[in-house]
Scaffold this active site. Structure first.
Site, PDB file in Angstrom:
ATOM      1  CB  SER A   1      -6.388  -9.294  -5.222  1.00  0.00           C
ATOM      2  OG  SER A   1      -7.508  -8.513  -4.894  1.00  0.00           O
TER       3      SER A   1
ATOM      4  CG  HIS B   1      -5.704  -6.366  -0.800  1.00  0.00           C
ATOM      5  ND1 HIS B   1      -6.969  -5.862  -0.796  1.00  0.00           N
ATOM      6  CD2 HIS B   1      -5.564  -6.966  -2.030  1.00  0.00           C
ATOM      7  CE1 HIS B   1      -7.559  -6.127  -1.956  1.00  0.00           C
ATOM      8  NE2 HIS B   1      -6.730  -6.800  -2.719  1.00  0.00           N
TER       9      HIS B   1
ATOM     10  CG  HIS C   1     -10.659   1.732   1.001  1.00  0.00           C
ATOM     11  ND1 HIS C   1     -10.582   2.025  -0.343  1.00  0.00           N
ATOM     12  CD2 HIS C   1     -10.905   0.405   1.096  1.00  0.00           C
ATOM     13  CE1 HIS C   1     -10.785   0.909  -1.024  1.00  0.00           C
ATOM     14  NE2 HIS C   1     -10.993  -0.090  -0.190  1.00  0.00           N
TER      15      HIS C   1
ATOM     16  NE  ARG D   1     -16.632  -3.459   0.520  1.00  0.00           N
ATOM     17  CZ  ARG D   1     -15.372  -3.693   0.180  1.00  0.00           C
ATOM     18  NH1 ARG D   1     -15.083  -4.747  -0.569  1.00  0.00           N
ATOM     19  NH2 ARG D   1     -14.400  -2.887   0.549  1.00  0.00           N
TER      20      ARG D   1
ATOM     21  CG  ASP E   1     -10.925  -6.456   5.634  1.00  0.00           C
ATOM     22  OD1 ASP E   1     -11.630  -7.350   5.144  1.00  0.00           O
ATOM     23  OD2 ASP E   1      -9.970  -5.931   5.035  1.00  0.00           O
TER      24      ASP E   1
HETATM   25  N1  CMX Z   1      -4.243   3.245  10.923  1.00  0.00           N
HETATM   26  C1  CMX Z   1      -3.098   3.945  11.041  1.00  0.00           C
HETATM   27  N2  CMX Z   1      -2.532   4.623  10.021  1.00  0.00           N
HETATM   28  C2  CMX Z   1      -3.185   4.631   8.851  1.00  0.00           C
HETATM   29  C3  CMX Z   1      -4.408   3.977   8.668  1.00  0.00           C
HETATM   30  C4  CMX Z   1      -4.928   3.226   9.764  1.00  0.00           C
HETATM   31  N3  CMX Z   1      -6.051   2.517   9.677  1.00  0.00           N
HETATM   32  N4  CMX Z   1      -4.839   4.157   7.394  1.00  0.00           N
HETATM   33  C5  CMX Z   1      -3.878   4.912   6.794  1.00  0.00           C
HETATM   34  N5  CMX Z   1      -2.887   5.189   7.670  1.00  0.00           N
HETATM   35  C6  CMX Z   1      -1.613   5.878   7.393  1.00  0.00           C
HETATM   36  C7  CMX Z   1      -0.870   5.135   6.298  1.00  0.00           C
HETATM   37  O1  CMX Z   1      -0.161   4.017   6.822  1.00  0.00           O
HETATM   38  C8  CMX Z   1       0.008   6.225   5.735  1.00  0.00           C
HETATM   39  O2  CMX Z   1       1.094   6.403   6.617  1.00  0.00           O
HETATM   40  P1  CMX Z   1       2.588   6.720   6.033  1.00  0.00           P
HETATM   41  O3  CMX Z   1       2.434   8.009   5.282  1.00  0.00           O
HETATM   42  O4  CMX Z   1       3.410   6.820   7.259  1.00  0.00           O
HETATM   43  O5  CMX Z   1       2.940   5.573   5.146  1.00  0.00           O
HETATM   44  C9  CMX Z   1      -0.892   7.458   5.840  1.00  0.00           C
HETATM   45  O6  CMX Z   1      -1.877   7.150   6.844  1.00  0.00           O
HETATM   46  C10 CMX Z   1      -1.593   7.834   4.562  1.00  0.00           C
HETATM   47  O7  CMX Z   1      -2.323   6.718   4.116  1.00  0.00           O
HETATM   48  P2  CMX Z   1      -3.637   6.896   3.232  1.00  0.00           P
HETATM   49  O8  CMX Z   1      -3.273   7.654   2.007  1.00  0.00           O
HETATM   50  O9  CMX Z   1      -4.750   7.411   4.069  1.00  0.00           O
HETATM   51  O10 CMX Z   1      -3.978   5.386   2.918  1.00  0.00           O
HETATM   52  P3  CMX Z   1      -3.313   4.455   1.799  1.00  0.00           P
HETATM   53  O11 CMX Z   1      -4.129   4.643   0.572  1.00  0.00           O
HETATM   54  O12 CMX Z   1      -1.849   4.637   1.691  1.00  0.00           O
HETATM   55  O13 CMX Z   1      -3.555   3.028   2.410  1.00  0.00           O
HETATM   56  C11 CMX Z   1      -4.813   1.319   3.479  1.00  0.00           C
HETATM   57  C12 CMX Z   1      -4.853   2.460   2.453  1.00  0.00           C
HETATM   58  C13 CMX Z   1      -6.126   0.548   3.428  1.00  0.00           C
HETATM   59  C14 CMX Z   1      -3.655   0.365   3.094  1.00  0.00           C
HETATM   60  C15 CMX Z   1      -4.588   1.933   4.892  1.00  0.00           C
HETATM   61  O14 CMX Z   1      -5.695   2.741   5.230  1.00  0.00           O
HETATM   62  C16 CMX Z   1      -4.377   0.866   5.956  1.00  0.00           C
HETATM   63  O15 CMX Z   1      -3.262   0.396   6.129  1.00  0.00           O
HETATM   64  N6  CMX Z   1      -5.474   0.479   6.691  1.00  0.00           N
HETATM   65  C17 CMX Z   1      -5.383  -0.590   7.667  1.00  0.00           C
HETATM   66  C18 CMX Z   1      -5.330  -1.939   6.963  1.00  0.00           C
HETATM   67  C19 CMX Z   1      -6.651  -2.310   6.342  1.00  0.00           C
HETATM   68  O16 CMX Z   1      -7.701  -2.234   6.981  1.00  0.00           O
HETATM   69  N7  CMX Z   1      -6.621  -2.779   5.078  1.00  0.00           N
HETATM   70  C20 CMX Z   1      -7.817  -3.302   4.409  1.00  0.00           C
HETATM   71  C21 CMX Z   1      -8.291  -2.446   3.256  1.00  0.00           C
HETATM   72  C22 CMX Z   1      -9.441  -3.099   2.552  1.00  0.00           C
HETATM   73  C23 CMX Z   1      -8.957  -4.170   1.616  1.00  0.00           C
HETATM   74  O17 CMX Z   1      -8.251  -3.859   0.637  1.00  0.00           O
HETATM   75  O18 CMX Z   1      -9.238  -5.330   1.838  1.00  0.00           O
END
Ligand code: CMX
Length: 424
Positions: A233, A263, A309, A318, A364
């Site tokens: 964002s 996000h 994250h 947080r 979150d």
């Molecule tokens: N549950 C399951 N799988 C997860 C995971 C979770 N909570 N967090 C990461 N992974 C997976 C990713 O989907 C990715 O899988 P692929 O390689 O198959 O695509 C792998 O682990 C590697 O990811 P990463 O490098 O650890 O994390 P990213 O930097 O790519 O993504 C985030 C970060 C937040 C998008 C991811 O951890 C996620 O999807 N979390 C759940 C959603 C969430 O809570 N988002 C809110 C974040 C805070 C915000 O921005 O508001």
């Protein structure tokens, strides 16, 4: 707005001077490197943006102008906005002036209500918020003054005007979106005796104002205020802002990014996940049951919302602040109890998957349980709360970028063929 404007003028002049010196002496120095993986991952982790409002060290979490977010939880969002902008906490007079300014500018044009009325009943609240925000673009002071030939060194002042108007109107618009979308009755009037966040709590009309809800709203608005500028964002808003689009265009663009489930929409997804697991087990699930559910979620190639994250590698401070609030105000609430059990179970599950870089909760993971405790149970609305708070940081970043005279953002893309040659 004399005090804030004068202070900002001083701060920006000093920083411009500092940057001139840094760039004159070291502007051509290589300060980071890029790998092919980082290119595929959308410039992941490359130090390539300037942001002074806050930083996010992976092992510490959000630091606002040098202060860990955990030390700022007793501040009002108005104080946070001043801090984000100037690097200093406001004195009593500065705070009073800013609060009065938000009250003075709070009147929302009537056409905004008509625009919202015209949307289908099942429109997502984030779409309603961004539509309302964008509809106010004709009010942009920046756009009007730009058309009149405003000189460059006044850009930040006009952006500050837009920011103050937007932030002042946000609670009323956002609260009406809640009441309209979820059929909670007519629009309520602002209470001039309340601070910005407490007034938002009052306008939502979902909880007794004598209980902990106004306190939760202040905390919520403080915790989500900013998260440096590399997230979806903030970076989107900064990019749009750099084209000299006014803040109505750039903020709504950024908040559209916040509406993604990876996000800001994760807070909505998070409560859904919690409620599903509670429903399945007929109450507060045990750590073992949650472990099983989390494993099933991952096996189904879905993410466990509220965990992981892109930058953080520890439990989000947080999240810790929200848990502290929950333990003080609603420790017996079944949804909050489930949050605590999830915290015990999920990191251990995620640690079994080496590709997941951060097994810890993010902002979150707990917020929805607290909102639901006070009657705000419609999780589709949660990202709007995040957006109202994040507007503080995005607006502050935009004003500063204009004040420093930062140019249009324009990285360069490469083709797969280019990457193949570069990596061979
Ligand atoms: N549950 C399951 N799988 C997860 C995971 C979770 N909570 N967090 C990461 N992974 C997976 C990713 O989907 C990715 O899988 P692929 O390689 O198959 O695509 C792998 O682990 C590697 O990811 P990463 O490098 O650890 O994390 P990213 O930097 O790519 O993504 C985030 C970060 C937040 C998008 C991811 O951890 C996620 O999807 N979390 C759940 C959603 C969430 O809570 N988002 C809110 C974040 C805070 C915000 O921005 O508001």
């Amino acid at each position: 707005m004399v005090r804030l404007k004068d202070k900002l003028a001083q701060v920006l002049a000093k920083q411009r001077q500092e940057l001139q010196t840094i760039l004159k002496d070291g502007g051509a120095k290589t300060v980071d490197q890029v790998t092919a993986e980082q290119i595929f991952a959308g410039a992941r982790g490359i130090h390539s943006l300037l942001c002074d409002t806050s930083s996010v060290p992976p092992d510490k979490g959000l630091i606002v102008r040098g202060h860990p977010i955990g030390d700022l939880t007793d501040l009002l969002p108005e104080e946070i906005f001043y801090l984000l902008l100037t690097g200093e906490r406001p004195g009593k007079a500065e705070l009073e002036e800013l609060r009065a300014e938000f009250q003075r500018r709070g009147k929302t044009p009537n056409y905004v209500w008509s625009v919202l009325d015209a949307l289908p009943d099942d429109t997502h609240p984030m779409c309603m918020l961004n539509t309302a925000l964008l509809s106010m673009q004709p009010d942009s002071v920046f756009a009007r003054r730009y058309e009149d030939g405003m000189p460059k060194d006044q850009y930040w002042e006009a952006t500050l005007e837009d920011a103050l108007n937007i932030i002042a109107r946000m609670p009323k618009i956002a609260a009406w979106i809640y009441r309209k979308r979820f059929k909670k009755g007519p629009r309520l009037d602002s209470d001039p005796n309340l601070d910005w966040a407490a007034n938002y709590a009052h306008l939502l009309g979902c909880a007794d104002m004598k209980g902990g809800f106004p306190k939760l709203m202040r905390l919520y608005m403080v915790l989500h205020c900013d998260h440096e500028s590399g997230n979806v964002s903030a970076m989107t808003a900064a990019t749009v802002n750099s084209a000299l689009s006014d803040l109505y265009f750039s903020l709504s663009a950024g908040l559209n990014g916040l509406a993604g489930p990876l996000h800001g929409l994760a807070n909505q997804e998070c409560l859904t996940w919690l409620m599903e697991t509670m429903k399945k087990h007929g109450g507060v699930p045990t750590v073992e049951q949650i472990t099983q559910d989390a494993e099933e979620t991952i096996a189904a190639k879905r993410v466990v919302p509220g965990y992981g994250h892109a930058v953080l590698r520890v439990a989000d401070p947080r999240f810790t602040a929200f848990v502290k609030f929950g333990k003080e105000h609603c420790s017996d609430d079944p949804v909050f109890k489930t949050v605590l059990n999830v915290f015990e179970a999920v990191p251990k599950v995620l640690m079994q998957h080496p590709k997941i870089k951060n097994p810890w909760p993010n902002v979150d993971a707990a917020s929805g349980s607290l909102l639901a405790h006070y009657g705000l149970k419609e999780q589709n609305y949660y990202t709007v709360l995040f957006a109202v708070s994040r507007s503080l940081g995005i607006c502050a970043q935009a004003i500063i970028a204009r004040g420093l005279g930062q140019p249009i953002i324009r990285p360069t893309s490469v083709t797969t063929e280019w990457l193949k040659k570069a990596c061979s």
